[in-house]
Design an enzyme around this catalytic site. Sequence first.
Site, mmCIF file in Angstrom:
data_model
loop_
_atom_site.group_PDB
_atom_site.id
_atom_site.type_symbol
_atom_site.label_atom_id
_atom_site.label_comp_id
_atom_site.label_asym_id
_atom_site.label_seq_id
_atom_site.Cartn_x
_atom_site.Cartn_y
_atom_site.Cartn_z
ATOM 1 N N ARG A 29 0.820 -1.208 0.000
ATOM 2 C CA ARG A 29 0.000 0.000 0.000
ATOM 3 C C ARG A 29 0.860 1.267 0.000
ATOM 4 O O ARG A 29 1.764 1.408 -0.800
ATOM 5 C CB ARG A 29 -0.992 -0.049 1.153
ATOM 6 N N SER A 30 0.597 2.201 0.918
ATOM 7 C CA SER A 30 1.274 3.502 0.833
ATOM 8 C C SER A 30 2.748 3.470 1.200
ATOM 9 O O SER A 30 3.445 4.474 0.997
ATOM 10 C CB SER A 30 0.556 4.539 1.693
ATOM 11 N N ALA A 31 3.253 2.362 1.719
ATOM 12 C CA ALA A 31 4.708 2.259 1.873
ATOM 13 C C ALA A 31 5.381 2.337 0.512
ATOM 14 O O ALA A 31 6.578 2.622 0.413
ATOM 15 C CB ALA A 31 5.078 0.970 2.594
ATOM 16 N N THR A 32 4.600 2.128 -0.558
ATOM 17 C CA THR A 32 5.085 2.325 -1.929
ATOM 18 C C THR A 32 5.603 3.745 -2.132
ATOM 19 O O THR A 32 6.532 3.974 -2.921
ATOM 20 C CB THR A 32 3.946 2.059 -2.930
ATOM 21 N N LYS A 33 4.998 4.725 -1.455
ATOM 22 C CA LYS A 33 5.381 6.114 -1.674
ATOM 23 C C LYS A 33 6.861 6.351 -1.374
ATOM 24 O O LYS A 33 7.502 7.196 -2.008
ATOM 25 C CB LYS A 33 4.508 7.044 -0.822
#
Length: 405
Positions: free
Chosen positions: A78-82
């Site tokens: 999820r937002s750890a992709t950022k």
Amino acid sequence: MRPHGDRSEGNVVHGTVADGYEPVRDAFIRNFEQRGEQGAALAVHRDGRKVVDLWGGSTDPADPDAAPWSEDTAVVIRSATKGLAAAVPHLLHQRGQLDLDAPVGSYWPQFKTAGKERVLVRHLLAHRAGLPVLEFPLTPEEVLEPGRAARALAAQAPEWQPGTAHGYHPHTFGWLLGELVVRASGGRSLGRWFADEVAGPLGLDLWIGLPDEIAAAGRVARVAEREAPAPEPGALRTRPKRSVTDAYTDPGSLTRRAFGAIAPKPDENAPAYRAAELPAANGIATARSLSAFYAALLSPLGTARRLFTPATLTQARSLESDGPDRVLIVGTRFGLGYMLHGPACPLLGPGSFGHPGRGGSLGFADPETGVSFGYVTGALHRSVTSDPRPQALIRALRSAVGAAG
């Protein structure tokens, strides 16, 4: 490094920890016993050397008979992709191909409309562009069409005057950066650039857009949302008068609209979703490679695995946004593309930077101690920036780093 095979309520935890890091292993085991963990992995590097490498549980939180988690199991973060995606504009800047203080429209002319003429590249990275929502949400099928979300954002007016406030951009962060990278790099997508210039050369199992051969290998665990257990005795239970959870229940709130940019919610286990490039939300990683990525941001000059120069490292984690977040409600702290240590996202220490994923996953680095951290999970709890499972691991790591000191 000492091998371990500890059993916890039917789950077997495998892997190794270096001497002095046994408290981290114990906290990882307790996550299965007390905090609703069902399948996860954790890796920690210190000064580039792996000191924790643990995994356990099932590859499908909804199926107790699924295959066990293995040392090379990957999962949607999820937002750890950022945190992965943010490295790309920093590296383009480092190579002289992108000016962080230039208007976005100087690279993307169609963006210069509806009051966005003065939006700077750094505003995109620091969640200050005023574009956390899509005026008209896209369906899961529409969002897979390359460029569609970016075209919609180029036509929109910002929710606030760019640069004057900040608010987390849950989905739009990735579409904005993705289009910017295509324009600045001469046509390569952000996921392709990351694969060619970061993950490939470093041999990391990190993908923004899962390749067919990895999908066919069956290495990617399924994810499922799960209710977190009740707070532990003595845990802090206070919350702000209006929390992100409260705001999310209000259909007209900026929070609900920002997180609802894709409606209905996509199936994160679907092959088409995993194969798409959504640089804010659908990265796939192993814990080992997530930690190794952050270790590469800290590597000393002259080492083969170094990504950032000292100047770029300072730039990435310098405070850009601090205070009330218009989307997450609580006070948040951002550098350029990375969340910084603070009450909303406690990391190892004051200089830590990285990014959580809604539901649990977390990657970060702490330059002062030389520590990098990667935690991934298939059981997604209803947390946004501060899940109890990685927080328990961080507390144990903080004590181990002090002991190893």
